[in-house]
Design a protein around this motif. Structure first.
Motif, PDB file in Angstrom:
ATOM      1  N   SER A 156     -40.719 -29.966 -77.118  1.00  0.00           N
ATOM      2  CA  SER A 156     -41.861 -30.712 -78.256  1.00  0.00           C
ATOM      3  C   SER A 156     -43.049 -30.772 -77.720  1.00  0.00           C
ATOM      4  N   LYS A 157     -43.133 -30.715 -76.399  1.00  0.00           N
ATOM      5  CA  LYS A 157     -44.658 -30.561 -75.706  1.00  0.00           C
ATOM      6  C   LYS A 157     -45.146 -28.885 -75.471  1.00  0.00           C
ATOM      7  N   HIS A 158     -43.873 -27.937 -75.716  1.00  0.00           N
ATOM      8  CA  HIS A 158     -44.605 -27.078 -75.487  1.00  0.00           C
ATOM      9  C   HIS A 158     -45.309 -26.212 -77.206  1.00  0.00           C
ATOM     10  N   ALA A 159     -44.840 -26.842 -78.086  1.00  0.00           N
ATOM     11  CA  ALA A 159     -45.045 -26.696 -79.378  1.00  0.00           C
ATOM     12  C   ALA A 159     -46.631 -27.282 -79.812  1.00  0.00           C
ATOM     13  N   LEU A 160     -46.547 -27.875 -78.608  1.00  0.00           N
ATOM     14  CA  LEU A 160     -48.355 -28.941 -78.907  1.00  0.00           C
ATOM     15  C   LEU A 160     -49.443 -27.414 -78.416  1.00  0.00           C
ATOM     16  N   HIS A 161     -48.850 -27.232 -77.964  1.00  0.00           N
ATOM     17  CA  HIS A 161     -49.772 -25.761 -77.402  1.00  0.00           C
ATOM     18  C   HIS A 161     -50.006 -24.436 -77.973  1.00  0.00           C
ATOM     19  N   GLY A 162     -48.955 -24.620 -78.752  1.00  0.00           N
ATOM     20  CA  GLY A 162     -49.223 -23.587 -79.685  1.00  0.00           C
ATOM     21  C   GLY A 162     -50.132 -24.108 -80.877  1.00  0.00           C
ATOM     22  N   PHE A 163     -49.946 -25.538 -81.651  1.00  0.00           N
ATOM     23  CA  PHE A 163     -50.859 -25.768 -82.794  1.00  0.00           C
ATOM     24  C   PHE A 163     -52.093 -26.099 -82.144  1.00  0.00           C
ATOM     25  N   PHE A 164     -52.207 -26.541 -80.551  1.00  0.00           N
ATOM     26  CA  PHE A 164     -53.686 -27.242 -81.051  1.00  0.00           C
ATOM     27  C   PHE A 164     -54.719 -25.952 -80.170  1.00  0.00           C
ATOM     28  N   ASP A 165     -54.184 -24.838 -79.204  1.00  0.00           N
ATOM     29  CA  ASP A 165     -54.694 -23.989 -79.076  1.00  0.00           C
ATOM     30  C   ASP A 165     -55.202 -22.590 -80.391  1.00  0.00           C
ATOM     31  N   LEU A 167     -55.305 -24.691 -83.785  1.00  0.00           N
ATOM     32  CA  LEU A 167     -57.096 -25.024 -83.998  1.00  0.00           C
ATOM     33  C   LEU A 167     -58.023 -25.273 -83.058  1.00  0.00           C
ATOM     34  N   ARG A 168     -58.509 -25.112 -82.012  1.00  0.00           N
ATOM     35  CA  ARG A 168     -59.166 -24.773 -80.938  1.00  0.00           C
ATOM     36  C   ARG A 168     -59.653 -23.581 -81.544  1.00  0.00           C
ATOM     37  N   ALA A 169     -59.334 -22.440 -81.514  1.00  0.00           N
ATOM     38  CA  ALA A 169     -59.432 -20.935 -82.052  1.00  0.00           C
ATOM     39  C   ALA A 169     -60.344 -21.187 -83.294  1.00  0.00           C
ATOM     40  N   GLU A 170     -59.603 -22.047 -84.534  1.00  0.00           N
ATOM     41  CA  GLU A 170     -60.563 -22.390 -86.255  1.00  0.00           C
ATOM     42  C   GLU A 170     -61.620 -22.881 -85.958  1.00  0.00           C
ATOM     43  N   LEU A 176     -66.699 -29.081 -83.038  1.00  0.00           N
ATOM     44  CA  LEU A 176     -65.104 -29.428 -82.689  1.00  0.00           C
ATOM     45  C   LEU A 176     -64.256 -28.686 -81.676  1.00  0.00           C
ATOM     46  N   ARG A 177     -63.809 -29.969 -80.873  1.00  0.00           N
ATOM     47  CA  ARG A 177     -63.444 -29.337 -78.877  1.00  0.00           C
ATOM     48  C   ARG A 177     -61.957 -29.936 -78.946  1.00  0.00           C
ATOM     49  N   VAL A 178     -61.505 -29.717 -78.182  1.00  0.00           N
ATOM     50  CA  VAL A 178     -60.021 -29.263 -77.949  1.00  0.00           C
ATOM     51  C   VAL A 178     -59.205 -29.501 -76.453  1.00  0.00           C
ATOM     52  N   THR A 179     -58.928 -30.734 -76.205  1.00  0.00           N
ATOM     53  CA  THR A 179     -58.408 -30.202 -74.990  1.00  0.00           C
ATOM     54  C   THR A 179     -57.286 -30.824 -74.548  1.00  0.00           C
ATOM     55  N   ILE A 180     -56.283 -30.091 -74.308  1.00  0.00           N
ATOM     56  CA  ILE A 180     -55.130 -30.889 -73.325  1.00  0.00           C
ATOM     57  C   ILE A 180     -54.610 -31.205 -72.736  1.00  0.00           C
ATOM     58  N   VAL A 181     -53.918 -31.999 -72.010  1.00  0.00           N
ATOM     59  CA  VAL A 181     -54.013 -32.842 -71.267  1.00  0.00           C
ATOM     60  C   VAL A 181     -52.812 -32.366 -70.547  1.00  0.00           C
ATOM     61  N   CYS A 182     -52.079 -32.020 -69.032  1.00  0.00           N
ATOM     62  CA  CYS A 182     -50.801 -31.991 -68.435  1.00  0.00           C
ATOM     63  C   CYS A 182     -50.480 -32.863 -67.288  1.00  0.00           C
ATOM     64  N   PRO A 183     -50.138 -33.738 -68.032  1.00  0.00           N
ATOM     65  CA  PRO A 183     -50.240 -34.568 -66.638  1.00  0.00           C
ATOM     66  C   PRO A 183     -48.605 -34.078 -65.706  1.00  0.00           C
ATOM     67  N   GLY A 184     -48.738 -34.575 -64.540  1.00  0.00           N
ATOM     68  CA  GLY A 184     -47.371 -34.429 -63.721  1.00  0.00           C
ATOM     69  C   GLY A 184     -46.590 -35.847 -63.685  1.00  0.00           C
ATOM     70  N   TYR A 185     -46.207 -36.596 -62.624  1.00  0.00           N
ATOM     71  CA  TYR A 185     -45.459 -38.077 -62.281  1.00  0.00           C
ATOM     72  C   TYR A 185     -46.584 -38.812 -62.422  1.00  0.00           C
ATOM     73  N   ILE A 186     -47.226 -39.719 -63.674  1.00  0.00           N
ATOM     74  CA  ILE A 186     -48.178 -40.638 -63.944  1.00  0.00           C
ATOM     75  C   ILE A 186     -46.929 -42.184 -62.886  1.00  0.00           C
TER      76      ILE A 186
END
Length: 264
Positions: A156-165, A167-170, A176-186
């Motif tokens: 599900s998280k891999h899928a977010l990258h494909g979609f929002f990357d 969208l960012r291009a479009e 408009l801007r898109v930031t994808i955040v990749c947290p580790g252990y929080i």
């Protein structure tokens, strides 16, 4: 940067979402707080210290796409615009592929991926009309790396990258801007509320999660990156180096993941 801006946060009732709400309030933002648990949202709203006219508690289930257009109109009626959409709603899992009920995979995709897609499509027309807006999407280090007992979560998280990357291009030329955040252990309760193989609540907290970065520090780093216009950021401890191993030394990472013990 965030002063007098309207920030809509999903998953705002705990963890990173709650920490973002408190930090955004400190920086002068107006908040829309969304999650399923209204009582917890009311608690977070109080914790922000904002006056009543600067915060809107808006309970929602991101999997209920039919309700989202109405929610957008509620936000616009209150604040007139949306400047930031922090998509933080999400659930994880603790189960092997061979044991996992397909219903669990569908639930993970519905919340983590399709929920984010639905809210994006609901609010996007307003942001295009404004010619401004910023989507901030919480993925995970698991959005870059596949690990044991997290197959549906990782997918599900891999899928977010494909979609929002995409969208960012479009929308890049529409302000408009898109930031994808990749947290580790929080340090959040996400592991204790994970789904088991059958879809029941896992109910245990992972040691790595308990020893992770405090959620408030994570929130500060996210907002600093958003203010700088970063497209993708990694937040956490040494676990984020796995992303670089995946890119430059994939065989080494694969061996580490194969040999790593899992809790439970």
């Amino acid at each position: 940067m965030f002063n007098q801006k309207t920030a809509w946060i999903t998953g705002a009732s705990s963890g990173i979402g709650e920490a973002l709400a408190v930090e955004l309030a400190r920086q002068g933002a107006r908040l829309v707080l969304s999650a399923r648990r209204e009582t917890e949202l009311q608690r977070v709203a109080k914790a922000t210290g904002l006056p009543a006219d600067a915060v809107l508690v808006l309970p929602l289930d991101v999997t209920d796409a039919a309700d989202l257009a109405e929610k957008v109109q509620t936000v616009l009626a209150r604040f007139g615009r949306v400047d930031y959409v922090f998509q933080n709603a999400g659930i994880t899992q603790r189960s092997l592929v061979q044991d996992t009920d397909p219903v669990v995979y569908r639930r993970l995709m519905d919340v983590n991926f399709f929920g984010a897609v639905a809210l994006t499509q609901a609010v996007l027309p307003q942001l295009l009309t404004q010619k401004s807006g910023h989507f901030v999407v919480t993925s995970s280090v698991a959005g870059k790396i596949g690990v044991k007992q997290r197959s549906g979560y990782c997918a599900s998280k891999h899928a977010l990258h494909g979609f929002f990357d995409s969208l960012r291009a479009e929308v890049a030329n529409e302000g408009l801007r898109v930031t994808i955040v990749c947290p580790g252990y929080i340090r959040t309760p996400i592991s204790s509320s994970a789904l088991s193989a059958s879809g029941e609540v896992y109910g245990k907290s992972d040691r790595a999660q308990e020893q992770g970065m405090p959620a408030d520090e994570c929130a500060r780093r996210i907002l600093k990156a958003v203010a700088a216009g970063r497209e993708e950021i990694y937040v956490g401890g040494r676990e984020i180096w796995g992303i670089y191993l995946k890119r430059f030394f994939p065989a080494i990472l694969s061996k580490i993941i194969r040999n790593r013990r899992v809790e439970g």
